[in-house]
Write an enzyme that holds these catalytic residues in place. Structure first.
Site, PDB file in Angstrom:
ATOM      1  N   HIS A 110       0.837  -1.202   0.000  1.00 32.91           N
ATOM      2  CA  HIS A 110       0.000   0.000   0.000  1.00 32.91           C
ATOM      3  C   HIS A 110       0.875   1.256   0.000  1.00 32.91           C
ATOM      4  O   HIS A 110       2.053   1.197   0.319  1.00 32.91           O
ATOM      5  CB  HIS A 110      -0.845   0.077   1.280  1.00 32.91           C
ATOM      6  CG  HIS A 110      -1.606  -1.152   1.629  1.00 32.91           C
ATOM      7  ND1 HIS A 110      -2.974  -1.249   1.496  1.00 32.91           N
ATOM      8  CD2 HIS A 110      -1.201  -2.335   2.159  1.00 32.91           C
ATOM      9  CE1 HIS A 110      -3.378  -2.441   1.922  1.00 32.91           C
ATOM     10  NE2 HIS A 110      -2.317  -3.121   2.315  1.00 32.91           N
ATOM     11  N   THR A 112       0.437   5.227   1.940  1.00 33.37           N
ATOM     12  CA  THR A 112      -0.372   5.813   3.017  1.00 33.37           C
ATOM     13  C   THR A 112      -1.167   7.032   2.567  1.00 33.37           C
ATOM     14  O   THR A 112      -2.185   7.366   3.183  1.00 33.37           O
ATOM     15  CB  THR A 112       0.518   6.239   4.191  1.00 33.37           C
ATOM     16  OG1 THR A 112       1.431   7.259   3.753  1.00 33.37           O
ATOM     17  CG2 THR A 112       1.304   5.052   4.742  1.00 33.37           C
ATOM     18  N   GLU A 174       2.593  -0.872   4.545  1.00 31.28           N
ATOM     19  CA  GLU A 174       2.258   0.491   4.144  1.00 31.28           C
ATOM     20  C   GLU A 174       3.551   1.248   3.869  1.00 31.28           C
ATOM     21  O   GLU A 174       4.534   1.129   4.608  1.00 31.28           O
ATOM     22  CB  GLU A 174       1.469   1.202   5.243  1.00 31.28           C
ATOM     23  CG  GLU A 174       0.025   0.742   5.400  1.00 31.28           C
ATOM     24  CD  GLU A 174      -0.929   1.411   4.420  1.00 31.28           C
ATOM     25  OE1 GLU A 174      -0.451   2.210   3.585  1.00 31.28           O
ATOM     26  OE2 GLU A 174      -2.137   1.132   4.498  1.00 31.28           O
ATOM     27  N   ASP A 232      -3.664   2.313  -4.701  1.00 32.78           N
ATOM     28  CA  ASP A 232      -2.304   2.158  -4.177  1.00 32.78           C
ATOM     29  C   ASP A 232      -1.732   0.757  -4.399  1.00 32.78           C
ATOM     30  O   ASP A 232      -2.489  -0.201  -4.443  1.00 32.78           O
ATOM     31  CB  ASP A 232      -2.282   2.521  -2.681  1.00 32.78           C
ATOM     32  CG  ASP A 232      -3.273   1.721  -1.835  1.00 32.78           C
ATOM     33  OD1 ASP A 232      -4.449   1.624  -2.239  1.00 32.78           O
ATOM     34  OD2 ASP A 232      -2.883   1.202  -0.781  1.00 32.78           O
TER      35      ASP A 232
END
Length: 340
Positions: A110, A112, A174, A232
């Site tokens: 991912h 953020t 992340e 993402d």
């Protein structure tokens, strides 16, 4: 008399060792002998000795005695957690069973869409989390936020191939990154990743993939598992670099892609809007892993799914339109990574 008793005891011992039911006996045995129940073990594995190690009262098991070919794994990457029933003792006489595997079957990446400090606050103090956070501070630190043995709340409503709700079976990473802004035409303009971040991500991902034997088909973007909701880590995340330099994740073979591309150009434009052809493309997307329902129409869900495919495998153009090159890439991926 003693000789007679000794012969009887020895006979019982031989009988009990050859029995498939581990029959208990109260016959006399010399005090110095200890009879262990017979168990079937793999060659080279000594089950007569406990392989559970104890460090300051904490137990660990770090040996795999199961079958790696079946993705079974008895290694424990942390302390063993056991029940403590009142009035009873839990023992590990027969630990471990070989029929087990890891909960961690996917690795999801991912960004953020927040700076470092806010990323930390959101991922530790709100109803969203990840197992790891890769900062953008230029140091050598990677923040762990959730125990790998526990679920973090990073994937949300998600699916890939036959699996759904991937929080249950994944580790989430992340990466601090601002995400994207939209220009005057509505096109998403993404922010690039720092080279130091990518090195951190590669080292972290490689470690996780190796320990949990995560296949290439299960190393995915958030946009892959939730294409109608998420973008993402976007088209500037260097998936090909990770594949080429670190053997992480998936990538198509260029020769296969070129072959499919040459064939696709013949009549691609002519049949582009035919419902039967749209259905074939949607089915191919679904076969690869995306949760898209074949309808024979270029609907919004299909466009978002094509866009997610392009983010990952065709980042030069991520307009969500299935052109001949994107179609060739999808076919090459399905050829290389067939559904088992």
């Amino acid at each position: 008399m003693r000789k007679t008793l000794y012969i009887i005891g020895l006979s019982v011992f031989v009988f009990s060792c050859t029995s498939q039911k581990n029959v208990k006996t109260t016959s006399y045995r010399p005090k110095t002998s200890t009879i262990q129940p017979k168990t079937t073990v793999k060659p080279g594995v000594d089950k007569s000795k406990s392989q559970v190690t104890n460090e300051r009262g904490v137990e660990f098991f770090t040996t795999n005695i199961a079958d790696p070919a079946k993705n079974d794994n008895t290694i424990s990457y942390g302390s063993l957690v056991s029940a403590k029933p009142a009035g009873y003792k839990v023992v590990k006489t027969y630990f471990p069973a070989i029929a087990q595997n890891f909960r961690q079957r996917y690795l999801i990446l991912h960004y953020t869409a927040l700076p470092d400090d806010k990323s930390i606050t959101v991922l530790t103090q709100q109803a969203v989390s990840a197992h790891y956070l890769v900062n953008n501070s230029g140091d050598n630190e990677i923040y762990q936020l959730v125990d790998e043995n526990k679920r973090s709340y990073h994937a949300g409503v998600s699916a890939w191939r036959a699996d759904k709700n991937l929080n249950d079976t994944s580790i989430g990473i992340e990466i601090v990154n601002s995400g994207y802004t939209a220009d005057s035409t509505g096109k998403k303009i993404f922010v690039s990743f720092n080279d130091d971040q990518i090195k951190k991500v590669a080292a972290l991902a490689k470690d996780i993939i190796t320990r949990y034997q995560i296949p290439a088909t299960n190393v995915l973007a958030h946009s892959d598992i939730a294409p109608t909701r998420k973008q993402d880590p976007g088209p500037l995340f260097p998936w090909k670099k990770l594949y080429d330099e670190y053997q992480i994740g998936m990538w198509y073979d260029e020769s296969a892609k070129q072959s499919f591309y040459d064939a696709a150009q013949i009549d691609f434009a002519a049949k582009y809007n035919e419902p039967s052809f749209v259905f074939v493309i949607q089915t191919a997307l679904q076969k690869f892993g995306y949760a898209v329902e074949p309808s024979g129409k270029w609907d919004d869900a299909t466009k978002s799914t094509i866009e997610a495919l392009q983010y990952h495998f065709r980042p030069q153009n991520y307009d969500g339109i299935m052109d001949a090159e994107t179609w060739a890439i999808l076919q090459a991926l399905n050829q290389k990574y067939p559904t088992k």
